[in-house]
Design a protein around this motif. Sequence first.
Motif, PDB file in Angstrom:
ATOM      1  N   ASN A  98      -0.559   1.385  -1.829  1.00 31.49           N
ATOM      2  CA  ASN A  98       0.119   1.593  -0.546  1.00 31.49           C
ATOM      3  C   ASN A  98       1.531   2.160  -0.721  1.00 31.49           C
ATOM      4  O   ASN A  98       2.166   2.550   0.259  1.00 31.49           O
ATOM      5  CB  ASN A  98       0.203   0.275   0.221  1.00 31.49           C
ATOM      6  N   VAL A  99       2.023   2.167  -1.952  1.00 38.33           N
ATOM      7  CA  VAL A  99       3.360   2.691  -2.237  1.00 38.33           C
ATOM      8  C   VAL A  99       3.251   4.190  -2.509  1.00 38.33           C
ATOM      9  O   VAL A  99       2.326   4.643  -3.180  1.00 38.33           O
ATOM     10  CB  VAL A  99       3.971   1.982  -3.465  1.00 38.33           C
ATOM     11  N   SER A 100       4.187   4.956  -1.983  1.00 34.49           N
ATOM     12  CA  SER A 100       4.220   6.387  -2.300  1.00 34.49           C
ATOM     13  C   SER A 100       5.595   6.779  -2.815  1.00 34.49           C
ATOM     14  O   SER A 100       6.621   6.288  -2.336  1.00 34.49           O
ATOM     15  CB  SER A 100       3.847   7.237  -1.075  1.00 34.49           C
ATOM     16  N   GLU A 136       9.127   6.932  -0.990  1.00 33.94           N
ATOM     17  CA  GLU A 136       8.828   7.359   0.383  1.00 33.94           C
ATOM     18  C   GLU A 136       8.290   6.197   1.217  1.00 33.94           C
ATOM     19  O   GLU A 136       8.639   6.047   2.382  1.00 33.94           O
ATOM     20  CB  GLU A 136       7.812   8.498   0.359  1.00 33.94           C
ATOM     21  N   ASN A 137       7.434   5.393   0.625  1.00 32.74           N
ATOM     22  CA  ASN A 137       6.844   4.256   1.336  1.00 32.74           C
ATOM     23  C   ASN A 137       6.889   3.046   0.406  1.00 32.74           C
ATOM     24  O   ASN A 137       6.086   2.947  -0.523  1.00 32.74           O
ATOM     25  CB  ASN A 137       5.398   4.562   1.744  1.00 32.74           C
ATOM     26  N   ASP A 196       7.720  -3.238   0.397  1.00 27.90           N
ATOM     27  CA  ASP A 196       8.332  -4.157   1.363  1.00 27.90           C
ATOM     28  C   ASP A 196       8.255  -5.614   0.912  1.00 27.90           C
ATOM     29  O   ASP A 196       8.121  -6.533   1.729  1.00 27.90           O
ATOM     30  CB  ASP A 196       7.713  -4.002   2.758  1.00 27.90           C
ATOM     31  N   TRP A 214      10.737   0.872  -5.934  1.00 26.55           N
ATOM     32  CA  TRP A 214       9.660   1.118  -4.976  1.00 26.55           C
ATOM     33  C   TRP A 214       9.229  -0.151  -4.239  1.00 26.55           C
ATOM     34  O   TRP A 214       8.541  -0.066  -3.223  1.00 26.55           O
ATOM     35  CB  TRP A 214       8.464   1.746  -5.686  1.00 26.55           C
TER      36      TRP A 214
END
Length: 321
Positions: free
Chosen positions: A173-175, A277-278, A281, A298
């Motif tokens: 899910n990380v970019s 970018e993403n 969290d 990240w």
Amino acid sequence: MIETDILVIGAGLAGLTLARQLSSHSSKVVVIEKSRSAGGRLSTRRADAGSFDHGAQYLTNRTAGFSGLLDELSRNADLAAWDPVGKDSAHTWWVGQPGMSAIGKGLAKGLDIAYQTRAKSISRQDEKFIVHTEATASDGSIYRASRVVAAMPSPQALDLLEPLDPVFAQLRNVSMAPCWSAMLAFDGPLAQVPDLIRGQDGDTLALIARNGSKPNRTGETFVLHATPQWSRRHLEAGRDTVKAAMLEAMRHQTGLGPNLPEPIHCEVHRWLYALVENPLDQPFLGNAQNTLFACGDWCIGGRAEAAHQSGEALAHHIISL
């Protein structure tokens, strides 16, 4: 076989922060790093024409932990403030001196680090992990550790850790975006060019920075960073093509056009995983047994301080176990 309590894979800011804090609490920590030096994107390339901070350009601090670290580096003369013409932020900008790589070197002091050593695979053996490596100068060593931390870009951590535990599938899910970086030097001052120019929508370059304006630098040197969009479109382009395109973009974005002199030095570097970018969290990711972890900028966001926050949070977690 090399035995350790904790093996940290990666000597960027997150890995160094983690290793320093764990080592100060009597854990036996070994770090392996695929590059020749510590610091990750806090990097400096040197040439006859001068030096170039071709990764992160500066650091800012908002958290107490990172502010304390920058204070320590300042006291050791590894850090200084940079106030370039064109600065567009009220925050103090901190840079390593005589280069950004001084930060990684300072943080690496006293740590057990094996450089030019890449982790190839991780497997379980009883209650421990076996990490096979390859090294530039040899076949690589084998490490056995009770805990392993992948302090590296998320795609690389995914490749190593997902086969061991499905929790690490979250890394998909990380970019992270790539960045082409160019390092240029000129034989005379470019008086019409400010120290910092930000790109606008549609530009090739996200940043033009006069590296020579930083403390304890010499020469008329510049670092150019291409935008994530341009870098992604030209990810596999030849270096000569990238050099020509980025130099032409500098002519356009400085307004000098054909009046920009030919550089006396020009090289490029491709960062595959430069910008978050993403984010994930959350400050780090670990398995249920608290034996396998991943951390990095990240996890939190796109600033160097996020890497420190991630490494610091994971250190506190491991110490509390």
